[in-house]
Scaffold this motif. Structure first.
Motif, PDB file in Angstrom:
ATOM      1  N   LEU A  14      -8.064  -9.566  -6.055  1.00 42.55           N
ATOM      2  CA  LEU A  14      -7.667  -9.133  -4.721  1.00 42.55           C
ATOM      3  C   LEU A  14      -8.867  -8.531  -3.992  1.00 42.55           C
ATOM      4  N   VAL A  15      -9.191  -9.098  -2.815  1.00 44.93           N
ATOM      5  CA  VAL A  15     -10.337  -8.643  -2.016  1.00 44.93           C
ATOM      6  C   VAL A  15      -9.818  -7.775  -0.859  1.00 44.93           C
ATOM      7  N   SER A  55       4.414   2.644   1.169  1.00 42.96           N
ATOM      8  CA  SER A  55       3.434   2.540   2.253  1.00 42.96           C
ATOM      9  C   SER A  55       2.102   3.083   1.760  1.00 42.96           C
ATOM     10  N   LEU A  56       1.039   2.324   1.991  1.00 44.90           N
ATOM     11  CA  LEU A  56      -0.289   2.772   1.576  1.00 44.90           C
ATOM     12  C   LEU A  56      -0.936   3.687   2.609  1.00 44.90           C
ATOM     13  N   SER A  57      -0.263   3.905   3.718  1.00 46.74           N
ATOM     14  CA  SER A  57      -0.846   4.768   4.742  1.00 46.74           C
ATOM     15  C   SER A  57      -0.848   6.219   4.267  1.00 46.74           C
ATOM     16  N   ASP A  58      -1.996   6.866   4.430  1.00 43.76           N
ATOM     17  CA  ASP A  58      -2.075   8.291   4.092  1.00 43.76           C
ATOM     18  C   ASP A  58      -2.150   9.140   5.364  1.00 43.76           C
ATOM     19  N   GLN A 100      -7.971   1.875   1.093  1.00 47.73           N
ATOM     20  CA  GLN A 100      -6.739   2.090   0.340  1.00 47.73           C
ATOM     21  C   GLN A 100      -6.343   0.895  -0.535  1.00 47.73           C
ATOM     22  N   VAL A 101      -6.574  -0.319  -0.044  1.00 47.90           N
ATOM     23  CA  VAL A 101      -6.167  -1.494  -0.824  1.00 47.90           C
ATOM     24  C   VAL A 101      -6.933  -1.565  -2.135  1.00 47.90           C
ATOM     25  N   GLY A 102      -8.250  -1.291  -2.087  1.00 49.39           N
ATOM     26  CA  GLY A 102      -9.047  -1.302  -3.310  1.00 49.39           C
ATOM     27  C   GLY A 102      -8.600  -0.237  -4.290  1.00 49.39           C
ATOM     28  N   GLY A 125      -3.806  -1.445   5.462  1.00 51.25           N
ATOM     29  CA  GLY A 125      -5.118  -1.105   6.006  1.00 51.25           C
ATOM     30  C   GLY A 125      -5.139  -1.247   7.509  1.00 51.25           C
ATOM     31  N   SER A 126      -6.185  -0.702   8.107  1.00 51.36           N
ATOM     32  CA  SER A 126      -6.395  -0.793   9.553  1.00 51.36           C
ATOM     33  C   SER A 126      -7.879  -0.612   9.807  1.00 51.36           C
ATOM     34  N   ARG A 127      -8.249  -0.566  11.094  1.00 46.22           N
ATOM     35  CA  ARG A 127      -9.671  -0.370  11.412  1.00 46.22           C
ATOM     36  C   ARG A 127     -10.201   0.949  10.847  1.00 46.22           C
ATOM     37  N   SER A 128      -9.336   1.961  10.844  1.00 48.68           N
ATOM     38  CA  SER A 128      -9.774   3.281  10.373  1.00 48.68           C
ATOM     39  C   SER A 128      -9.442   3.533   8.906  1.00 48.68           C
TER      40      SER A 128
END
Length: 500
Positions: free
Chosen positions: A461-462, A384-387, A422-424, A415-418
């Motif tokens: 990847l964008v 999970s990329l969520s921190d 993280q993806v980059g 990713g999310s609005r906030s």
């Protein structure tokens, strides 16, 4: 000299057994027929003939179609199926001879002629050759419900009709998934049917009906029936759940954490469907609860996506009050979802005695992989990329470790609005170990109305094209992207890893 016209074939439904439940049309057809045909076992007795007996005339030509086998073994070279096929062909030929002679033939059938009836074997062999009419009859399903005095289905409920001859696992899956059910052809299948009802959690609500509307009728609870006493002409019924009182032996409450899959009813397992239907209370994030059909009598408790512990505690408190609670979760509840939150709270003092069950679901990684080909065909890691619940440094180290081990990566919560960076960052970390040409699957809303599955390259990847509803699958050094046919690109990872 003109040729005479062929006779007319009738499949006549006699209803469930009581002669007074025959239709007016059935009586008319029998009265006008030249030939009355009916099936019987080798002992010669025919239930169909008994039902229609008061309408038979002395001048009726009676054709008794005697089964060569019923449940016993046979020495026919084609086995049971071969013996029955030969019998049906011979019986059809006998009826065809009457029809060719211009006689009207009425083939009697208990219940309805096209519902688990032997008549249909005559119909398939003769209806395309002769004028034919099927006279419908009251089925044993309707008769059983009437004798029980309980609704079968109401509103949006689904009725499933099953032959008891199915394997127990198949019966279990279908009984778990449906609202109401009738299981036919009991007799020697009764222990299997009872086992399936028990395994699906439906035994306590199952009713038994034997010889509905006939002499010797018997009704009761399936759980109370002696298997040795069950005849072929009996059914098990799961009546409508709408407004039903809780059964006495349900015991204490429980929490079931149910995986809904990534989207829609096609991705829902039979076990999950059954758990949702059986619940008295549904608890979950509003968006996920909205995917569960509304059922009369169920209580729905929606909440925000960020209160998992509170939601789990609320569900467990309901269960302590004796309620059957389903906590819904998207995908698989054990993969970055509600199962952990529920079990964590359930491990604390006040809730340790509350039964908790986890019902798996299709997880997003497997759904997206299936749309793209087979990118998870070899070893892979899920991150999970969520921190929000762990530091980014931990995420980055795990990405480096998995990439260094040359694992395919399934990246959740990108990713999310906030959370927009993280993806980059993840792309940059993976490029330390992967070539820029590495295929990446972007699966968004897989299975849903806005489904989009694209294949890009890691170096291209964008991050702005990725949101919370997207899952990423990043290939290993062995993953291949191939164009097939009209140019469709698929991704797959070989199962065989190259030797050093």
């Amino acid at each position: 000299m003109s040729e005479h016209k062929p006779g007319r074939l009738y499949g006549v439904g006699l209803g469930p057994g009581d002669p007074s439940l025959m239709t007016v049309r059935a009586v008319e057809v029998i009265a006008a027929a030249d030939v009355v045909a009916y099936h019987s076992a080798r002992h010669g007795r025919s239930i169909a003939r008994t039902i229609a007996e008061r309408h038979l005339r002395p001048d009726h030509i009676e054709e008794r179609l005697v089964y060569p086998v019923t449940t016993e073994t046979t020495d026919h070279p084609g086995g049971y199926r071969g013996a029955m096929e030969e019998f049906y062909e011979e019986a059809a030929a006998r009826l065809a001879a009457h029809l060719d002679a211009g006689r009207t033939v009425a083939v009697l059938a208990e219940g309805d002629p096209l519902f688990y009836s032997s008549y249909m074997h005559m119909h398939k062999r003769l209806a395309h050759r002769y004028p034919t009419e099927v006279v419908p009859g009251v089925t044993s399903v309707s008769a059983a419900a009437a004798r029980l005095g309980e609704p079968l289905v109401e509103g949006e409920e689904v009725l499933t009709i099953l032959p008891g001859t199915l394997p127990e696992e198949e019966l279990t899956a279908r009984l778990a998934a449906t609202d109401s059910a009738v299981v036919m052809k009991l007799g020697r299948t009764f222990p299997t049917v009872k086992g399936a009802l028990e395994r699906s959690g439906r035994l306590a609500e199952a009713r038994y009906v034997e010889r509905a509307t006939m002499s010797g009728e018997r009704t009761g609870r399936v759980a109370d029936v002696d298997p040795e006493s069950v005849p072929y002409f009996s059914v098990a019924v799961l009546p409508s759940r709408v407004g039903a009182e809780p059964v006495a032996d349900e015991g204490r409450g429980e929490v079931t954490v149910v995986g809904l899959g990534p989207a829609g009813p096609l991705w829902l397992t039979p076990e999950a469907r059954g758990a949702l239907a059986a619940a008295e209370d549904l608890v979950g994030y509003t968006t996920y609860l909205d995917r569960v059909p509304v059922r009369p009598g169920q209580q729905r408790h929606a909440s925000d996506n960020k209160v998992e512990s509170e939601r789990a505690e609320f569900a467990l408190d309901l269960a302590r009050q004796g309620r059957r609670v389903a906590v819904v979760s998207s995908g698989d509840p054990g993969v970055f979802a509600m199962a952990t939150a529920v079990l964590e709270v359930a491990s604390e003092g006040p809730y340790r005695e509350v039964p908790v069950r986890v019902v798996p679901g299709m997880t997003a990684a497997h759904a997206a992989a299936s749309r793209a080909g087979a990118p998870l065909g070899h070893d892979y890691a899920v991150v999970s990329l969520s921190d929000r619940l762990k530091p980014w440094e931990v995420v980055a180290e795990r990405l480096r470790a998995a990439a260094a081990a040359d694992l395919v990566l399934a990246l959740y919560n990108p990713g999310s609005r906030s959370r927009t960076w993280q993806v980059g960052k993840a792309r940059d970390v993976l490029l330390e170990h992967r070539a820029p040409e590495t295929p990446v699957v972007l699966g968004r809303d897989v299975g849903g109305p806005e489904e989009s599955v694209r294949i890009v390259r890691l170096g291209e990847l964008v991050p702005e094209e990725v949101d919370m509803r997207t899952i990423l699958i990043v290939g290993s050094t062995q993953t291949r992207a191939v164009r097939r046919g009209a140019g469709e690109e698929i991704v797959w990872t070989p199962r065989r890893y190259p030797e050093e």
